[in-house]
Design a protein around this motif. Structure first.
Motif: not given
Length: 917
Positions: A628-633, A654-662, A666-674
């Motif tokens: 499951d991936i959620s997106f955050h500002q 801009g940029t969004l921040y990701l949180r992944a849960d499995h 907690c599985y991992g984090f990251g960022s993504m350009a928009m």
């Protein structure tokens, strides 16, 4: 390890203050970030996030734990964060009572927020008036912090006549109150508009949108002053705690005049209320010629308090008065006494669970005022109420005009209960001091008792309506009913590991910030009707009966592998169990997806379909199934899984921040350009209004594309293709995707079937030999009219002039030429006067004969103004000569009644005129 509230604590509560058992009103948030906590018996200042001049509402659970609060527009959870969907409610911070919160009966954790918009255009001329609406809150959403239920926001309630243009525009006053229904389980939500009260019943089935309507003798219609303020809508409405009376303050009842002042026409009305039927009756004006604002009843409903501003003829505010009325007096109006006169503006009055009444308001011309006033003994006579003016300091919060209203029954002292966990001996005890000889308790499950303080053990969980009937000299008084909920101790896991990705400067130190609420669902086997509080040690969790020592849900562990204790309640009950939660960290997997592509909306922002982006990330990064991936500002919010964004997100580049849960870990984090990309211009919303005969209908987005093959069209019903055939009215949407860059735009369609106009009545104004017709109609689109010819010509005006006597047909159609409706009428022609002076002109009176045999006149009778029969005419004769038994009748108006051959009758009047000598 099954636990419940200790008996010692409950006995302390009973001795401490009878009112304190109803803790749903234990927390208040109002004004400019001001608040009060009444849980300890002494009001403790708190700070919230509201910034409101007037309207606000707060609700807590039965134990006094804050749940959420609102200004009628935004909704804040117990952590003082705005709920993800808690925005855009249709109240207003400048509406006297912009909101009130009602539990959904027999549905623990479900609530309704009723909102009231300000019915004027002050400061915002084009702001539409939204009226009364309600929104549903589910406390199981948003990790147990609650949220607005999708699709159940701003459900409109009709409190006005939609066919009356004034009522349809203004819709409501600024008043709303609530009280228990006589059945003990439902509620009445009451509002007021012009000359009527509307009582909406809220039961386990939901909100009954068909209100009980009570009409009042006095009418207070909307009136806009030179500032576009609706001066007649301002002021509070309150129901008495015993549900027998309603008080309504109207700050003005008319616009006044520059000569006498515009703020001196206000009134306070007192009514009787029937909480069995919802009816309001027996109107009394108990205060007038002033500018009242706040009203409130004492806990036992024996006194009424009113705040009122005092203005002079030049509309200069001189002072305000606080009045007391004795409701047990034989003359309530004359019982008025002044408690205080001060330079504070008249603010709200609100009864609290400590039995005191609190007063808002601030000194004239003082903008930053942190003090609130208190009526400490509201049941006492005026000289003993112990009023304390501007005495409680709420700094740094500031007091304005409003205070949060509650269900008034919460403040009624009659009987109470304790030990509500399944298997407990539930105890009942009388808390009022009214005399009685004997009692009978009905426990709502077929069992009863005549003991004064009985105990009872319920065999199953659920809602029960308990009633208490008191007897004096063998005569039964009206029963008092309350709903109780017998709850099971929640079934939970004994232990659970909450795993968080190791964050911070050292990603291997075992220290991270945890969102403890993420442990609740697995601990409770996903039971949505539970609440969780977390503690650093077991004994504190057991002893903290008010849950005030719980750690913050966003908690940084003190050492690797630390154990905290989850205290989990069945929602809105005293029944809990405690589990161990081990806080464990794991290495963080870095997620680095490709930039997300959005299509320009024309203003530099783009719509990002996060669900499509989510699936693309899973595929591109080869992430495990079920992730499951959620997106955050915000990066910190991503770390703790707080405030995830909805699937459709509009943003600039801009940029969004990701949180992944499995598997809840907690599985991992990251960022993504928009990135925002150009997109062909397209109309976001298309309104299609057609006649019913136009279905089936083809709809298609209005977009110019150089190559259709580069784009795909995905309709919300699953259809693929540019065009969609619809067979009925409704809302439809299509997502247009640029296949080269993967982004798209959503186009919505509102397809409406035009309804035919309805001819409700035709008013006929006779001028004797001709008449004027006015068509009374209802339609949601413009209408045109024709007389006697279905083919026209049609006219926009509903008025026809110089219509001769006889049968006629009025035709009406909307301007889109849908179905034509018609209505047959009969217009009689007759002389409006006659002059029987033998000059050969107008010497006799006779209606004009209609040639159609069906409408032939059968009889004509003439009466004087007192109803005495003067003459019966022959329809084929020469008419009436103005005499009775050979004697001339005087100049006057005379009435006639005509009977037709087809049985229909027609009545009207005419004048006899004689020359004066």
């Amino acid at each position: 390890m099954k636990l419940f509230l200790s008996l010692v604590f409950i006995i302390f509560l009973a001795l401490f203050q009878p009112l304190m058992a109803q803790r749903e009103a234990a927390n208040w948030y109002f004004g400019d970030r001001a608040g009060l906590d009444f849980n300890t018996g002494v009001p403790i200042p708190q700070n919230g996030n509201l910034q409101t001049v007037e309207g606000c509402a707060t609700i807590s659970d039965r134990l006094g734990n804050l749940l959420f609060y609102t200004d009628g527009i935004q909704v804040y959870d117990r952590q003082h964060n705005r709920m993800p969907n808690g925005y855009g409610l249709k109240g207003n911070v400048s509406s006297t009572q912009s909101a009130i919160i009602i539990p959904k009966p027999a549905n623990p954790g479900k609530y309704y927020i009723f909102t009231v918009d300000k019915p004027d255009y002050y400061q915002i001329e084009d702001d539409p008036i939204e009226g009364v609406n309600y929104t549903e809150i589910d406390m199981s959403l948003n990790n147990g912090y609650g949220d607005v239920v999708p699709g159940k926001k701003n459900i409109h309630l009709i409190t006005y006549n939609p066919n009356d243009p004034i009522e349809n525009e203004f819709k409501n006053s600024e008043k709303i109150s609530a009280v228990n229904h006589a059945d003990g389980s439902s509620f009445w939500v009451v509002t007021q508009f012009i000359d009527r009260f509307l009582s909406f019943k809220v039961s386990a089935q939901g909100v009954d949108t068909n209100p009980v309507v009570s009409t009042t003798p006095n009418s207070v219609p909307p009136r806009l002053d030179q500032y576009n303020i609706n001066v007649t809508a301002i002021g509070y409405l309150k129901i008495s705690p015993d549900a027998t009376m309603i008080a309504s303050a109207n700050s003005s009842t008319n616009l006044g005049s520059p000569r006498t002042g515009t703020k001196r026409s206000g009134k306070v009305f007192l009514y009787d209320f029937d909480n069995l039927t919802g009816k309001v009756s027996n109107e009394r004006v108990i205060l007038s010629a002033t500018y009242p604002y706040g009203v409130e009843f004492s806990p036992k409903s024996t006194k009424l308090y009113v705040t009122a501003n005092v203005y002079n003829e030049e509309d200069v505010l001189l002072n305000s008065d606080l009045y007391q009325f004795d409701l047990e007096s034989s003359n309530v109006i004359s019982s008025r006494k002044t408690v205080s006169s001060s330079n504070n503006v008249a603010g709200a009055l609100q009864l609290a669970i400590d039995g005191r009444i609190y007063r808002a308001g601030y000194p004239i011309f003082e903008e930053r005022h942190p003090y609130i006033s208190v009526i400490k003994n509201p049941e006492a006579a005026v000289n003993a109420v112990n009023y304390s003016h501007n005495s409680l300091n709420l700094s740094p919060g500031l007091v304005k005009l409003g205070l949060p209203p509650f269900i008034q029954s919460l403040f009624l002292t009659n009987f109470d209960f304790k030990n509500l966990c399944l298997g407990d001996q539930t105890e009942f005890f009388i808390t009022s001091d009214e005399p009685f000889d004997s009692v009978k308790w009905d426990f709502g499950d077929g069992n009863s008792s005549s003991a004064e303080a009985p105990t009872h053990t319920y065999s199953s969980s659920g809602s029960y309506v308990v009633s208490l009937t008191k007897y004096i000299d063998g005569e039964a008084l009206d029963p008092i009913r309350k709903e109780i909920f017998i709850a099971e101790i929640p079934e939970i896991m004994d232990k659970y590991e909450l795993v968080q990705c190791d964050t911070g400067e050292d990603t291997n130190d075992g220290i991270a910030m945890f969102n403890l609420q993420l442990a609740k669902d697995p601990l409770t086997y996903n039971n949505p009707n539970t609440q969780a509080y977390f503690y650093e040690d077991y004994q504190t969790a057991v002893n903290d009966t008010l849950n005030q020592l719980a750690v913050n849900d966003f908690y940084t562990n003190q050492k690797p592998g630390q154990v905290v204790y989850a205290k989990i309640y069945q929602f809105n009950s005293e029944c809990f169990d405690i589990a161990e939660v081990k806080l464990k960290t794991k290495p963080t997997i870095d997620l680095s997806p490709a930039p997300a592509q959005g299509c320009d909306l024309g203003d530099g922002t783009a719509e990002f379909n996060l669900e499509r982006i989510r699936q693309k990330i899973i595929a591109d990064l080869n992430l495990p199934a079920g992730i499951d991936i959620s997106f955050h500002q915000d990066e910190d919010e991503a770390a703790i899984g707080q405030n995830p964004l909805p699937n459709l997100h509009i943003s600039e580049a801009g940029t969004l921040y990701l949180r992944a849960d499995h598997q809840n870990i907690c599985y991992g984090f990251g960022s993504m350009a928009m990135e925002v990309n150009p997109f062909p211009q397209v109309q976001a919303l298309t309104e299609v209004k057609v006649c019913p005969s136009a279905f089936p209908l083809e709809i298609s987005p209005n977009i110019s594309l150089s190559n259709n093959a580069n784009f795909s069209f995905h309709w919300d019903n699953g259809n693929i293709g540019r065009d969609l055939t619809v067979t009925q009215p409704g809302n439809y949407s299509v997502e247009i995707i640029d296949n080269n860059i993967g982004c798209g735009r959503t186009v919505s369609f509102e397809v409406t079937a035009l309804s035919s106009p309805s001819i409700q009545d035709i008013e006929i104004e006779s001028q004797g030999n001709s008449s004027t017709l006015r068509v009374i109609y209802a339609s949601n689109t413009p209408v045109s009219f024709s007389l006697d010819d279905i083919n026209g010509p049609f006219q926009a005006s509903p008025v026809f002039r110089d219509v001769p006597g006889g049968p006629h047909v009025v035709y009406a159609k909307n301007t889109d030429n849908c179905e034509i409706v018609e209505k047959e009428i009969l217009v009689f022609g007759f002389p409006s006067f006659f002059t029987p002076n033998a000059d050969g002109y107008n010497d006799n009176w006779l209606p004009y004969q209609i040639q159609d045999p069906e409408y032939r006149i059968k009889s004509i009778r003439i009466f004087d103004r007192y109803g005495k029969l003067i003459k019966e005419l022959d329809p084929s004769g020469i008419g009436w000569d103005g005499t009775f038994n050979g004697s001339p009748m005087p100049s006057d108006d005379y009435w006639f009644k005509i009977s037709l051959e087809n049985g229909r009758e027609f009545k009207d009047h005419f004048s006899l005129k004689r020359e004066r000598n």
